[in-house]
Enzyme design. Structure first.
Site, PDB file in Angstrom:
ATOM      1  CG  ASP A  53      -1.809   1.161   1.343  1.00 59.75           C
ATOM      2  OD1 ASP A  53      -1.594   2.135   0.600  1.00 59.75           O
ATOM      3  OD2 ASP A  53      -2.743   1.125   2.175  1.00 59.75           O
ATOM      4  CE1 TYR A 142      -5.056  10.414 -13.449  1.00 61.71           C
ATOM      5  CE2 TYR A 142      -5.367  11.759 -15.404  1.00 61.71           C
ATOM      6  CZ  TYR A 142      -4.848  10.629 -14.794  1.00 61.71           C
ATOM      7  OH  TYR A 142      -4.124   9.723 -15.529  1.00 61.71           O
TER       8      TYR A 142
HETATM    9  C1  AKB Z   1      -7.599   8.789 -18.028  1.00 60.27           C
HETATM   10  O1  AKB Z   1      -8.457   8.832 -18.914  1.00 60.27           O
HETATM   11  O2  AKB Z   1      -7.786   9.140 -16.859  1.00 60.27           O
HETATM   12  C2  AKB Z   1      -6.234   8.286 -18.417  1.00 60.27           C
HETATM   13  C3  AKB Z   1      -5.347   9.409 -18.828  1.00 60.27           C
HETATM   14  C4  AKB Z   1      -5.388   9.934 -20.196  1.00 60.27           C
HETATM   15  O3  AKB Z   1      -4.606   9.894 -18.029  1.00 60.27           O
HETATM   16  N1  AKB Z   1      -6.342   7.308 -19.447  1.00 60.27           N
END
Ligand code: AKB
Length: 324
Positions: A53, A142
C-alpha cells in the site's frame, strides 16, 4: 544486480509492463506489487510479488530493502473519472503515494519512473500541437495531482539527485487488462462490444478529440526512457508522447471497416465530457523524439486491426486452434 519494483502492478499498465520487464531483464529481477495481491496463475504472479500500500512508507521501504530495489516504476494511482468522484482519496493516493515513493528513493538511491498524463494540461493550454513546455492549469483533481507530481519529481532530481523520469501518457488502448475509471476508457470498451457484435453506448461526444496510444508502444516508451542516456535528457518530468489522435466518430469509422454493422450510440456523461473538453486534442512530442528517440509503431489503422485480432482470438480460442 539491483531489482525493479512496480507499484500498482495489477492495473492496466502494470499487467503488461511487468511481463515486458521480466522478459527484458529476467523473471527474478522484477517485483510486482499491488494493494490487491495478484491471483495465482496471472502473469503478474509468475515472479516475485509483494503486497504494498503506497500510502504506507514502511511497506515501500520494506519491499525496497527486501528485494534490493534500484528502480521503481510507480504506477499506483487513481484515474481521472474516479479522481473526480473521490478527490480527497485521489490526493491521498496520487500525491501521498508518490511522495512516499520519492522519500524511499531518496533514502535508498533508487531511480523512479512516474506516469504523468495529458490530464496535466487544462482548458487554457493550447489545444493542438500542445508544446512540451506550456501553460498547465488543469481543472480536475487528477490533473492537479499530475502537475504537482511532475514538479515533485523535478524537485527530487534537482535537490537530491534522484533519477526521476516521466511521460505524459495519452489514453492507452489494450486488450490485456481493462482501464479503471478513466476518461479515455471508451476507446477500449468499444472494441469489446464490436467483437461481440453488440451495440456500444459512448459516454463522450462523437467529436471529442484526444491523444491515444496502443499499449505495446507505451510499454516500450517507458523502458526506452528509463534506459536513455541521462546526458541527453533536458525534460525529465515529464515528456509529451503520443501515437495518434482521434474522436469516437473516427474510431467507430475505422472499426466499421472490419465490423460494418457496429452500432454506436451516444449518452454523454457530463463529468467525463468536461474532463475531455479540458484536455488537448493533439500534443506535440518533438522533445521525446529529439531527446531519446521516441517513435510510435502503431497508428489508428494498425492498432484497430491488432486489437480486433487479439480480442477475437480470446473469444474463439478453439476455432483458432483448429483453423476453422
Ligand atoms: C484517463 O483517462 O484518466 C487516463 C489518462 C489519459 O490519463 N487514461
Amino acid at each position: 544486480m539491483k531489482r525493479i519494483l512496480v507499484t500498482g502492478a495489477g492495473g492496466q499498465i502494470g499487467s503488461e509492463l511487468v511481463p515486458a520487464l521480466r522478459a527484458h531483464y529476467g523473471e527474478d529481477r522484477v517485483v510486482a506489487s499491488d494493494v490487491r495481491l495478484a491471483a495465482p496463475g496471472t502473469t503478474v504472479a509468475s515472479g516475485p510479488i509483494e503486497h504494498l500500500d503506497c500510502t504506507h512508507i514502511s511497506e515501500i521501504e520494506h519491499a525496497v530493502r527486501r528485494h534490493d530495489v534500484g528502480t521503481i516504476f510507480h504506477l499506483a494511482a487513481l484515474l481521472s473519472a474516479v479522481a473526480e468522484e473521490k478527490p480527497r482519496v485521489a490526493w491521498e493516493i496520487n500525491m501521498g503515494g508518490l511522495y512516499r515513493v520519492l522519500e524511499v528513493a531518496r533514502l535508498h538511491g533508487c531511480a523512479v519512473f512516474f506516469p504523468s498524463s495529458i490530464g496535466a494540461f487544462g482548458p487554457s493550454t493550447p489545444k493542438r500541437g500542445t508544446p512540451q513546455d506550456t501553460l498547465q492549469r488543469p481543472s480536475t483533481m487528477y490533473g492537479i495531482t499530475k502537475v504537482s507530481s511532475e514538479l515533485l519529481c523535478n524537485y527530487y532530481y534537482q535537490r537530491f539527485g534522484i533519477d526521476t523520469r516521466g511521460l505524459r501518457l495519452p489514453g492507452l488502448i489494450s486488450h490485456v487488462a481493462p482501464p479503471g475509471g478513466g476518461t479515455t476508457d471508451y476507446a477500449v470498451e468499444i472494441f469489446h462490444r464490436a467483437v461481440r457484435d453488440e451495440p456500444y453506448t459512448c459516454f463522450l461526444r462523437p467529436d471529442s478529440c484526444l491523444d491515444m496510444m496502443y499499449m505495446p508502444d507505451a510499454i516500450r516508451a517507458m523502458v526506452e526512457l528509463m534506459e536513455a542516456d541521462p546526458e541527453w535528457l533536458v525534460h525529465r518530468n515529464a515528456f509529451n508522447i503520443t501515437a495518434m489522435s482521434f474522436t469516437p466518430a473516427q474510431l467507430t469509422e475505422e472499426i466499421r471497416k472490419h465490423v460494418p454493422d457496429l452500432v454506436v450510440r451516444y449518452a454523454v456523461d457530463p463529468v467525463r465530457q468536461a474532463i475531455a473538453d479540458s484536455w488537448p486534442d493533439a500534443i506535440d512530442d518533438t522533445a521525446a523524439r529529439d531527446e531519446w528517440g521516441w517513435k510510435p509503431q502503431y497508428d489508428l489503422e494498425s492498432m484497430v486491426q491488432n486489437m480486433l485480432d487479439a480480442l477475437r482470438a480470446k473469444l474463439t480460442p478453439s476455432r483458432l486452434r483448429t483453423g476453422i
